[in-house]
Design a protein around this motif. Structure first.
Motif, PDB file in Angstrom:
ATOM      1  N   GLU A  48      10.886  23.349 -47.582  1.00  0.00           N
ATOM      2  CA  GLU A  48      11.482  24.671 -47.384  1.00  0.00           C
ATOM      3  C   GLU A  48      12.687  24.454 -46.487  1.00  0.00           C
ATOM      4  O   GLU A  48      12.540  24.091 -45.318  1.00  0.00           O
ATOM      5  CB  GLU A  48      10.494  25.631 -46.714  1.00  0.00           C
ATOM      6  N   GLU A  49      13.868  24.616 -47.090  1.00  0.00           N
ATOM      7  CA  GLU A  49      15.060  24.093 -46.424  1.00  0.00           C
ATOM      8  C   GLU A  49      15.261  24.673 -45.028  1.00  0.00           C
ATOM      9  O   GLU A  49      15.645  23.979 -44.099  1.00  0.00           O
ATOM     10  CB  GLU A  49      16.278  24.334 -47.321  1.00  0.00           C
ATOM     11  N   GLY A  50      14.968  25.981 -44.902  1.00  0.00           N
ATOM     12  CA  GLY A  50      15.197  26.619 -43.594  1.00  0.00           C
ATOM     13  C   GLY A  50      14.327  26.015 -42.504  1.00  0.00           C
ATOM     14  O   GLY A  50      14.723  25.946 -41.341  1.00  0.00           O
ATOM     15  N   SER A  51      13.119  25.544 -42.865  1.00  0.00           N
ATOM     16  CA  SER A  51      12.194  25.022 -41.859  1.00  0.00           C
ATOM     17  C   SER A  51      12.659  23.700 -41.278  1.00  0.00           C
ATOM     18  O   SER A  51      12.139  23.247 -40.258  1.00  0.00           O
ATOM     19  CB  SER A  51      10.808  24.807 -42.476  1.00  0.00           C
ATOM     20  N   TYR A  53      15.368  23.078 -39.823  1.00  0.00           N
ATOM     21  CA  TYR A  53      16.117  23.163 -38.568  1.00  0.00           C
ATOM     22  C   TYR A  53      15.245  23.304 -37.322  1.00  0.00           C
ATOM     23  O   TYR A  53      15.459  22.591 -36.341  1.00  0.00           O
ATOM     24  CB  TYR A  53      17.221  24.220 -38.682  1.00  0.00           C
ATOM     25  N   PRO A  54      14.230  24.188 -37.359  1.00  0.00           N
ATOM     26  CA  PRO A  54      13.321  24.178 -36.203  1.00  0.00           C
ATOM     27  C   PRO A  54      12.715  22.798 -35.988  1.00  0.00           C
ATOM     28  O   PRO A  54      12.561  22.357 -34.853  1.00  0.00           O
ATOM     29  CB  PRO A  54      12.234  25.196 -36.597  1.00  0.00           C
TER      30      PRO A  54
ATOM     31  N   ARG B  51      16.861  29.605 -51.488  1.00  0.00           N
ATOM     32  CA  ARG B  51      16.041  28.421 -51.219  1.00  0.00           C
ATOM     33  C   ARG B  51      15.944  28.107 -49.729  1.00  0.00           C
ATOM     34  O   ARG B  51      14.978  27.517 -49.279  1.00  0.00           O
ATOM     35  CB  ARG B  51      16.644  27.201 -51.925  1.00  0.00           C
ATOM     36  N   PHE B  52      16.974  28.523 -49.010  1.00  0.00           N
ATOM     37  CA  PHE B  52      16.974  28.203 -47.571  1.00  0.00           C
ATOM     38  C   PHE B  52      15.949  29.047 -46.838  1.00  0.00           C
ATOM     39  O   PHE B  52      15.307  28.610 -45.891  1.00  0.00           O
ATOM     40  CB  PHE B  52      18.377  28.466 -46.990  1.00  0.00           C
ATOM     41  N   LYS B  58      15.273  31.553 -39.080  1.00  0.00           N
ATOM     42  CA  LYS B  58      15.171  30.117 -38.803  1.00  0.00           C
ATOM     43  C   LYS B  58      16.029  29.731 -37.609  1.00  0.00           C
ATOM     44  O   LYS B  58      15.667  28.866 -36.802  1.00  0.00           O
ATOM     45  CB  LYS B  58      15.614  29.301 -40.041  1.00  0.00           C
ATOM     46  N   SER B  62      14.562  28.013 -34.343  1.00  0.00           N
ATOM     47  CA  SER B  62      15.089  26.746 -33.822  1.00  0.00           C
ATOM     48  C   SER B  62      15.454  26.866 -32.357  1.00  0.00           C
ATOM     49  O   SER B  62      15.211  25.962 -31.559  1.00  0.00           O
ATOM     50  CB  SER B  62      16.343  26.329 -34.599  1.00  0.00           C
ATOM     51  N   ILE B  65      12.478  26.960 -29.895  1.00  0.00           N
ATOM     52  CA  ILE B  65      11.796  25.708 -29.598  1.00  0.00           C
ATOM     53  C   ILE B  65      12.154  25.212 -28.206  1.00  0.00           C
ATOM     54  O   ILE B  65      11.315  24.732 -27.455  1.00  0.00           O
ATOM     55  CB  ILE B  65      12.151  24.671 -30.669  1.00  0.00           C
TER      56      ILE B  65
END
Lengths: 112, 910
Positions: A48-51, A53-54, B51-52, B58, B62, B65
């Motif tokens: 899942e592309e967005g995941s 980055y985290p 898809r992103f 997100k 990020s 975190i």
């Protein structure tokens, strides 16, 4: 206390491990990592592309990867991630754990 | 990790942008790829986004975190810290209590410093206020005569270096000259404190501290009224209507609120005034020490004080008015001084009449006005610094002690740490966790310390104010103080936590893992800490010793008069409208009425109490002669009938002053023994004469009294006294002394009744017992002796706990060794001595370090001592003995335990 708290919490740690493995070959930018994982798994593993980055931030926070400014193949400025020494150690740990896990699962599945 | 996180925090905004850029690039590349596969640009972009996933979510994830982990780890550490604290209840309680005491004492003293030394005047823009002062070379010439343009003053000089004069009082002419149109001040205003006046409101009299202010005073300070209006320029000119502004507190106490006071008429020393306004509640004038109840226009002092006051305006050599200016925007204090100093010089030169006076003209200096006038500051700043140093030392002892306890505990936790480190915990992570624990301890200590400080501030206010009527020093725990306390707690936590944390996470974890009962190499750190505690305790013991000795000396001063069972109070009939000769009769009648109160065995009056006679006016201060011989160094005390009897001063010859001495009869004097001996030798002085040269009067000596100490305990001491009759040298204000059966204060009510019957307009002021009045003059010494003794005992106690802890730990670690020794035949005594010897060595090292420090530091408190040398050998010796005994006491329990070790058990355990 120790590192327990920093263990990644995504599905059995696979995304972190895959990223570390990918980066252990060469430094890549975010999209490059996604592409690599998908291509080398014959598109079986769909990240899942967005995941991504985290996950990258978490790895960087733990000091396992490092981001530096670089240039993509299309000559665009991008953050290129590289694995650190600590990251390689972590990769080894996770690879071992993964091997154990898959072995254990295989045993269970193989038992009649 | 913390460092990476901190670095992230410092560039948070930039990192967030970088992340957006990364994501954007990702989307663009994906879109490009999809487009290459044959999609239209629009569809490709949409597909890439699909898809992103949720881009901003997100992004948020990020970023989080970096954030949440920090807090979650902190929360973990705190939780863990609590568990550890609860698991070690005794240790945690002790540590928190120690810290609470240390931090609380520091907070209390600091809040006083904040109130006195740091807080600004509660007026608009205090930073642009400047106080005008002047200084000049010493006024005395080679033959000790006063040669100076200052011919008379009303106010005070404070000591400058080498006899120089420094003060803030000026002649009225200087105020007028400096106030003329000038480029540096937007306003210049003057004021002077008129001391206490009789304020009668609706027939009820009170004594009110009165500030005389010029018309620009309130405007210049930028103060707005709580009700009505404040004094303005139109009110401050000769002949203007007599108006007054009262303080907020007075309006509440006397009128039931500011609005009710407006337009009411009041009497100030029997002169009618109209209240036009009420000052705001937080306003206390320009001198934090004065806190006036009443503000009057400057020129009304002519109405209240009479012709004497009118002369003050014209006399260029009479110094009385104080001044403050408000700088124009953009003008610095140095510029203002450069502009005004020549103007003042020019003016003051015209007031000099001789070359001698011209040689040492006053020179103008400006000082910051933001904190108001410095009288409280001059009085309390040094004592407060001394106290702050002491409580700072206490806190240091407490921190050293907790560090010591933590070290001992760290040794016990060595295996725990070793396990954690070997399981892969980063050393920094573990240190951080340990520091979290110690900062938690310190924060708890700080929180408890605030409670302790609240109590401390109250107690200190009580101690410092001791008997002073309108004590104006109000310290409080405001945000500033609390902030400092919080910072102090955190710093303490880091301070005492760091060394043990680092030590317990040393990388050499393997030996600790192997050997459960950590008997590693002998560690030096605990011993260093114990020595430091002992050294500091010794310093505080010496200080306590010096102050107690000073107090002792003061208490043993021979007064020569009675201390107990005497009630003192003052009346001022003149301020209520009485005039001579009626006033003398009035006072004399009152004395008889007081004497007839049941339980009062005798009553007398004098111009002031004996203790405060040194600085009270009213008595004759001119030259006195016996024949042709001038009397040197004698003081005059105006006394009523039965003074010697009431004060229990023995009459050695002749009689005391009594009712026979009336206004018209022969002026009489009673002299003290020393005076008689000095000027009459062995002759009987009774019947001889003493001449008051300035008054041109001859007094017949009718009696000789025993010697008495005239004035305060510290700087008084002239025992040559001349008593004159109050009927023949009538004072305006008198102090009555009643000799009572039982507690003097139980007669106060009867006194008030008698005075009210005689004249209800006169307030009874300065009600106090003689004993309290005497103690008040040594209140600072009392406070210091009490506080210091308390501090020293506290420090010693803490140090002993530290010593005990270290020794116990040593004994536990050496069980094996001691067991071997005992098995080889060592006696119990020898084992005890072995432990005690180490205690004594530690104490001796502490003493050796501390002694030179004590010798040089005690010189700083020299001005607080009385007939005691700062290096007083007896005090030093006593402090040393106390310290060593305490150390032996603390070391005895572990030593005894060592001697009770069962060799067999010890060896088996080994």
């Amino acid at each position: 206390m120790g590192r327990k708290a920093q263990k990644n919490d995504s599905l059995p740690g696979s995304l972190d491990m895959l990223i570390l493995r990918t980066l252990s070959r060469r430094g890549l930018h975010g999209y490059g990592i996604v592409q690599f994982i998908q291509q080398s798994s014959d598109n079986e593993l769909l990240v899942e592309e967005g995941s991504l980055y985290p996950a990258l931030q978490r790895l960087e926070l733990n000091g396992w990867i490092e981001g530096v400014w670089g240039v993509t193949s299309n000559n665009r400025r991008a953050r290129i991630y590289k694995i650190t020494a600590a990251g390689r150690k972590q990769l080894a740990v996770e690879t071992r754990k993964y091997a154990k896990l898959t072995l254990a699962i295989a045993r269970v599945m193989g038992a009649e | 990790m913390l460092i990476r996180r901190l670095r992230y925090w410092t560039e948070k905004a930039r990192r967030s942008e970088v992340l957006s850029e990364e994501m954007e690039l990702h989307l663009a590349e994906k879109a490009a790829e999809l487009q290459a596969d044959g999609m239209t640009p629009e569809r490709a972009r949409a597909e890439a986004r699909r898809r992103f996933g949720n881009v901003s979510l997100k992004h948020e994830e990020s970023r989080e975190i970096w954030m949440t982990r920090f807090w979650s780890e902190l929360a973990q550490d705190v939780r863990y810290g609590f568990r550890t604290m609860i698991a070690n209840k005794a240790f945690s309680t002790l540590a928190v209590l120690l810290l609470a005491l240390g931090i609380g004492a520091n907070t209390a003293i600091y809040s006083f410093m904040e109130a006195i030394l740091l807080r600004s005047l509660p007026v608009a823009d205090p930073e642009s206020l400047v106080v005008l002062n002047w200084h000049s070379p010493p006024p005395f010439n080679a033959s000790k005569q006063w040669v100076h343009v200052v011919h008379g003053i009303q106010g005070i000089f404070w000591p400058g270096g080498k006899g120089a004069l420094v003060t803030g009082i000026f002649p009225y002419g200087a105020f007028e000259t400096l106030g003329e149109e000038n480029p540096v001040f937007s306003t210049l205003f003057g004021y002077f404190n008129g001391q206490n006046h009789n304020l009668a409101i609706r027939g009820q009299a009170m004594s009110a501290n009165t500030e005389y202010v010029t018309g620009e005073y309130f405007r210049g300070l930028g103060v707005s009224p709580a009700a009505g209006r404040l004094i303005g320029s139109e009110d401050d000119r000769p002949g203007a209507a007599a108006v007054a502004v009262i303080s907020f507190a007075t309006s509440q106490n006397r009128f039931g609120g500011p609005p009710n006071a407006i337009g009411q008429s009041i009497l100030v020393d029997n002169v009618p005034f109209t209240v036009i306004g009420v000052a705001p509640p937080e306003f206390f004038g320009v001198d934090p020490a004065a806190s006036p109840d009443l503000y009057l226009p400057l020129h009304t002092n002519v109405l209240v004080d009479g012709a004497r006051a009118a002369r003050m305006y014209r006399d260029g050599n009479f110094y009385w008015i104080e001044m403050m200016g408000r700088l124009r925007p953009g003008v610095s204090m140095a510029q203002a001084q450069a502009a005004l100093a020549p103007r003042f010089h020019q003016w003051v030169a015209t007031t000099a009449s001789t070359d001698g006076e011209r040689a040492k003209l006053p020179a103008l200096i400006l000082n910051p006005g933001a904190e108001g006038l410095g009288s409280l500051r001059r009085q309390y700043s040094k004592p407060l610094y001394v106290l702050l140093a002491m409580v700072g030392l206490i806190l240091a002892v407490a921190c050293a002690n907790i560090a010591n306890l933590l070290l001992a505990r760290a040794a016990a936790r060595r295996s725990e740490m070793a396990v954690r480190l070997s399981l892969g915990a980063g050393r920094f992570r573990v240190v951080r966790q340990l520091l979290t624990e110690s900062v938690m301890l310190a924060s708890l200590g700080g929180a408890l310390g605030i409670l302790f400080a609240m109590w401390g501030v109250r107690t200190l206010t009580l101690l410092l104010s001791r008997g002073q009527e309108n004590f104006t020093l109000h310290a409080e725990l405001n945000w500033n103080v609390l902030g400092v306390t919080a910072a102090l707690s955190v710093v303490c936590g880091l301070l005492f936590g760091l060394a043990p944390a680092i030590q317990s996470t040393r990388p050499d974890v393997m030996p600790a893992l192997k050997n459960g009962r950590g008997s590693g190499p002998r560690r030096r750190a605990p011993h260093v800490l114990v020595v430091a505690q002992i050294a500091i305790s010794f310093l505080l013991l010496v200080a306590a010793g010096l102050f107690v000795r000073t107090l002792d000396k003061l208490h043993s001063v021979q007064l020569g008069y009675a201390r107990e069972n005497i009630l003192l109070f003052s009346l001022n009939a003149r301020q209520a409208g009485h005039r001579q000769p009626e006033m003398t009769t009035f006072y004399a009648d009152l004395r008889k009425r007081f004497e007839s109160i049941p339980g009062v065995s005798s009553a007398t009056l004098s111009q002031s109490s004996i203790i405060s006679a040194g600085h009270a006016g009213g008595a004759y201060r001119g030259a006195m002669k016996i024949g042709a011989v001038t009397i040197q160094g004698a003081s005059v005390m105006v006394a009523g009938p039965r003074f010697l009897t009431t004060m229990q001063i023995p009459i050695l010859a002749g009689r005391e002053i009594d009712d026979r001495d009336q206004t018209g009869s022969t002026p009489v004097a009673v002299i003290s023994e020393r005076l008689a001996r000095t000027y009459f030798g062995n002759e009987n002085p009774v019947g001889r004469r003493i001449t008051f040269v300035d008054d041109n009067r001859d007094l017949e000596i009718v009696g000789v009294s025993a010697n008495l100490r005239y004035g305060s305990l510290k700087d008084g001491g002239s025992s040559m006294t001349v008593f004159t009759a109050a009927s023949q040298f009538p004072p305006d204000r008198v102090t009555y002394a009643l000799r009572t059966a039982g507690d003097p204060l139980s007669y106060v009510r009867s006194v008030h009744e008698v005075v009210r019957e005689a004249d209800s307009r006169i307030p009874v002021t300065n009600v106090i017992t003689q004993a309290a009045e005497i103690d008040r003059t040594i209140s600072r010494e009392l406070t210091f002796a009490k506080l210091c003794t308390g501090f020293a005992v506290l420090a010693l106690l803490i140090a002993c706990v530290g010593l005990y802890g270290t020794m116990s730990y040593n004994v536990t670690r050496q069980i094996g060794e001691i067991g071997v020794r005992m098995a080889l035949g060592a006696q119990r005594g020898a084992v005890i001595w072995m432990v005690l010897r180490r205690v004594l060595i530690l104490a001796a090292v502490g003493l050796a370090i501390s002694l030179p420090v004590a010798l040089s530091a005690s010189r700083l408190v020299k001005s607080f001592l009385f007939e005691t040398q700062p290096n007083d050998p007896r005090t030093l010796a006593l402090a040393g003995v106390v310290l060593l005994s305490a150390a032996v006491l603390a070391g005895y329990a572990p030593a005894r335990r060592a001697s009770r070790i069962d060799p067999v058990a010890a060896l088996r355990q080994e």
